[in-house]
Design an enzyme around this catalytic site. Structure first.
Site, PDB file in Angstrom:
ATOM      1  N   HIS A 232     -11.407 -13.960   2.972  1.00  0.00           N
ATOM      2  CA  HIS A 232     -12.625 -13.108   3.059  1.00  0.00           C
ATOM      3  C   HIS A 232     -13.628 -13.881   2.528  1.00  0.00           C
ATOM      4  O   HIS A 232     -14.961 -13.773   2.936  1.00  0.00           O
ATOM      5  CB  HIS A 232     -12.309 -12.007   2.019  1.00  0.00           C
ATOM      6  CG  HIS A 232     -11.229 -10.938   2.211  1.00  0.00           C
ATOM      7  ND1 HIS A 232     -10.802 -10.015   1.501  1.00  0.00           N
ATOM      8  CD2 HIS A 232     -10.308 -11.011   3.488  1.00  0.00           C
ATOM      9  CE1 HIS A 232      -9.804  -9.522   2.232  1.00  0.00           C
ATOM     10  NE2 HIS A 232      -9.510  -9.921   3.507  1.00  0.00           N
TER      11      HIS A 232
ATOM     12  N   ASP B  43      -5.703 -13.723   8.537  1.00  0.00           N
ATOM     13  CA  ASP B  43      -4.559 -13.555   7.637  1.00  0.00           C
ATOM     14  C   ASP B  43      -3.586 -14.525   7.955  1.00  0.00           C
ATOM     15  O   ASP B  43      -2.328 -14.288   8.206  1.00  0.00           O
ATOM     16  CB  ASP B  43      -3.953 -12.230   7.345  1.00  0.00           C
ATOM     17  CG  ASP B  43      -4.995 -11.307   7.010  1.00  0.00           C
ATOM     18  OD1 ASP B  43      -5.800 -11.734   5.970  1.00  0.00           O
ATOM     19  OD2 ASP B  43      -4.895 -10.099   7.103  1.00  0.00           O
TER      20      ASP B  43
ATOM     21  N   ASP C 297      -0.970 -12.333   1.643  1.00  0.00           N
ATOM     22  CA  ASP C 297      -1.678 -11.430   2.496  1.00  0.00           C
ATOM     23  C   ASP C 297      -1.670 -12.226   3.867  1.00  0.00           C
ATOM     24  O   ASP C 297      -2.774 -12.322   4.178  1.00  0.00           O
ATOM     25  CB  ASP C 297      -2.752 -10.967   1.863  1.00  0.00           C
ATOM     26  CG  ASP C 297      -3.361  -9.593   2.355  1.00  0.00           C
ATOM     27  OD1 ASP C 297      -2.738  -9.391   3.629  1.00  0.00           O
ATOM     28  OD2 ASP C 297      -4.502  -9.263   2.177  1.00  0.00           O
TER      29      ASP C 297
ATOM     30  N   GLU D  66      -9.323 -13.394  -2.154  1.00  0.00           N
ATOM     31  CA  GLU D  66      -8.643 -13.842  -0.836  1.00  0.00           C
ATOM     32  C   GLU D  66      -9.419 -14.724  -0.182  1.00  0.00           C
ATOM     33  O   GLU D  66     -10.562 -14.350   0.414  1.00  0.00           O
ATOM     34  CB  GLU D  66      -8.416 -12.548  -0.053  1.00  0.00           C
ATOM     35  CG  GLU D  66      -7.715 -12.792   1.625  1.00  0.00           C
ATOM     36  CD  GLU D  66      -7.135 -11.813   2.008  1.00  0.00           C
ATOM     37  OE1 GLU D  66      -6.547 -10.846   1.614  1.00  0.00           O
ATOM     38  OE2 GLU D  66      -7.228 -11.722   3.275  1.00  0.00           O
TER      39      GLU D  66
ATOM     40  N   HIS E 226       0.955  -1.144   0.017  1.00  0.00           N
ATOM     41  CA  HIS E 226      -0.052   0.002  -0.022  1.00  0.00           C
ATOM     42  C   HIS E 226       0.767   1.379  -0.127  1.00  0.00           C
ATOM     43  O   HIS E 226       1.873   1.207   0.630  1.00  0.00           O
ATOM     44  CB  HIS E 226      -0.839   0.114   1.312  1.00  0.00           C
ATOM     45  CG  HIS E 226      -1.814  -0.845   1.505  1.00  0.00           C
ATOM     46  ND1 HIS E 226      -1.350  -2.261   2.173  1.00  0.00           N
ATOM     47  CD2 HIS E 226      -3.226  -1.169   1.289  1.00  0.00           C
ATOM     48  CE1 HIS E 226      -2.370  -2.948   2.407  1.00  0.00           C
ATOM     49  NE2 HIS E 226      -3.388  -2.288   1.735  1.00  0.00           N
TER      50      HIS E 226
HETATM   51  C1  XLS Z   1      -7.788  -6.671   4.135  1.00  0.00           C
HETATM   52  C2  XLS Z   1      -7.144  -6.903   2.913  1.00  0.00           C
HETATM   53  C3  XLS Z   1      -6.154  -6.063   2.282  1.00  0.00           C
HETATM   54  C4  XLS Z   1      -5.962  -5.864   0.987  1.00  0.00           C
HETATM   55  C5  XLS Z   1      -5.151  -4.661   0.508  1.00  0.00           C
HETATM   56  O1  XLS Z   1      -8.195  -7.639   4.603  1.00  0.00           O
HETATM   57  O2  XLS Z   1      -6.836  -8.187   2.631  1.00  0.00           O
HETATM   58  O3  XLS Z   1      -4.827  -6.314   3.050  1.00  0.00           O
HETATM   59  O4  XLS Z   1      -5.450  -7.279   0.268  1.00  0.00           O
HETATM   60  O5  XLS Z   1      -5.662  -3.573   0.835  1.00  0.00           O
HETATM   61 NI    NI Z   2      -5.827  -9.003   0.829  1.00  0.00          NI
HETATM   62 NI    NI Z   3      -7.588  -9.477   4.005  1.00  0.00          NI
END
Ligand code: XLS
Ligand code: NI
Ligand code: NI
Length: 461
Positions: A296, A334, A364, A293, A126
């Protein structure tokens, strides 16, 4: 419950001299060399790859080409191990915990040594991870330019490339009510200005993709929220970003990363299907793909691989944030993906669609706050890379054998001829279907054979 928030953000209390890490030729990870491939290593040998052999060819491509691993800067070089109940636990000897540019430079130089020793060819960041936010936009941009100069040099020197860049539009208090979905147009403007700079930086560093994760694009209370206005604004934001991308001549692929909640109670980019629906509703489906991801995906109540399957089914799977949640905890932990079954089903989708390029598998992921050794930074990535290498080899065997694929095809074979073919071609009517039922009667009951499929998958693990 009261929060035991740390009173100091600094991880370090000792009087270490950080200046030694400013020297050009300093080694940050002493005692760790380039991680070798050693297939016969035993269970306690952890600084070796037992399965990931970068140059090994699988189904016509090297493992490195199929897997396109990437290290994320935010967790691995900015993570402190702090949680809402406890102070930082992860002490990195080069990091003085400050927001200075010197500290930012040290972290960046340490990270490129890390990527190189690991043998990973991509990184992600980021804007605000790599350079401190200043008091004004111009100051933030100036800080970013200084650090990007160094990143450019380090990329050139090591050959490590930028898988994607993204803008942090969620940490600063100005974004507490959202960025592009903020009820205040001035915040929308700020987010736009930040993304403009983010795109310029991405282009300069040759980013192959650019990610949008909308952690604050959503709401906490529907009572104070105009959902339609917010989604219209979000679409406008993407249109503006697409227009500027074209103006710049930036070639990276735009990716939205779905997440159902956390930090917002409800996030608009809920899951893959919701984002695909959003993009189509606003005519953006040819401009933006998805970065999925799995952590998520499970937060959205789906199975680990669900969104990867859905995105790929619509040719929208651009990249993957390869991590995992913890089935016994309800948030985005994560964790490093260490489950061979999950990696196998994911790699099966990736192989079937012909790879992820220009996307990749971005870790990530963060080491647990109890994993305090510097070595743990390596061990975690190595373990996840080995897991995906095994997933790749398993998936290749599954596809080469073709047995599971043929089983699924057979399951749908009634659509190949007769009334099925007419349905598939969109070439029938309800009247015709009624007539068909009147002649053919009640359908047979055909087993879904779930357990048989599970057994077949297990055969390859
Ligand atoms: C947060 C997200 C973040 C994105 C990038 O939960 O995974 O890390 O991958 O902003
Ligand atoms: Ni992410
Ligand atoms: Ni995430």
């Amino acid at each position: 419950m009261s929060s035991f928030a740390p009173t100091s953000t600094s991880a370090n209390t000792s009087s270490t001299s950080y200046a030694e890490f400013d020297k050009e030729d300093v080694e940050f990870f002493k005692g760790i060399s380039r991680i070798p491939y050693k297939p016969d290593a035993g269970p306690t040998e952890s600084l070796v790859y037992k399965h990931y052999n970068a140059s090994q060819v699988v189904l016509g491509r090297t493992m490195e080409e199929w897997l396109r691993f990437s290290v994320c800067f935010w967790h691995t070089f900015r993570g402190t191990g702090a949680d809402p109940f406890g102070f930082p636990t992860l002490i990195r000897p080069w990091d003085d915990g400050s927001n200075s540019l010197e500290n930012a430079r040290r972290r960046l130089r340490a990270s490129f040594e890390f990527f190189t020793k690991l043998g990973v060819k991509y990184w992600t960041f980021h804007d605000r991870d790599i350079a401190p936010e200043g008091g004004t936009l111009s100051e933030s941009n100036k800080n970013l330019d200084e650090i990007v100069d160094l990143a450019e040099q380090l990329q050139k020197k090591t050959g490590v490339k930028l898988l994607w860049a993204t803008c942090n539009l969620f940490s600063h208090p100005r974004y507490m009510n959202g960025a592009s979905t903020n009820p205040d147009a001035q915040v929308f403007a700020y987010a736009g200005a930040q993304v403009k700079k983010g795109l310029e930086v991405a282009q300069r560093l040759g980013a192959e993709n650019f990610v949008f994760w909308g952690g604050r694009e959503g709401f906490h209370s529907i009572l104070n929220t105009n959902i339609r206005a917010e989604l219209d604004h979000m679409a406008t934001f993407f249109r503006l970003a697409v227009a500027y991308k074209k103006k710049l001549g930036f070639k990276g692929v735009f990716l939205i990363e779905p997440k159902p909640k956390e930090p917002a109670k409800h996030q608009y980019d809920y899951d893959a299907m919701t984002v695909i629906g959003f993009l189509r509703t606003y005519g953006l489906e040819n401009e933006v793909k998805l970065n999925i991801e799995p952590n998520h995906t499970t937060l959205a109540g789906h199975a680990y691989e669900h969104d990867i399957v859905v995105a790929s089914a619509y040719n929208m799977l651009g990249s993957v944030d390869a991590n995992t949640g913890s089935p016994d905890l309800g948030w985005d932990t994560d964790q490093f993906p260490m489950d061979v079954r999950n990696a196998t089903v994911v790699m099966q989708v990736i192989l079937k669609q012909g790879g992820l390029q220009p996307g990749g598998l971005n870790f990530d992921c963060k080491v647990r706050r109890e994993s305090t050794n510097l070595e743990d930074m390596f061990i975690s990535h190595i373990g996840a890379m080995d897991t995906f290498a095994r997933g790749l080899k398993n998936a290749a065997r599954i596809l080469e054998d073709g047995i599971i694929v043929r089983h699924v095809e057979d399951r749908y074979s009634s659509y190949k001829s007769g009334i099925g073919a007419k349905i598939e071609a969109g070439n029938t009517t309800l009247e015709e279907l009624e007539e068909y039922v009147q002649t053919h009667g009640e359908p047979q009951r055909i087993s879904g054979q779930q357990e048989h499929y599970e057994n077949m998958l297990n055969f390859y693990l």
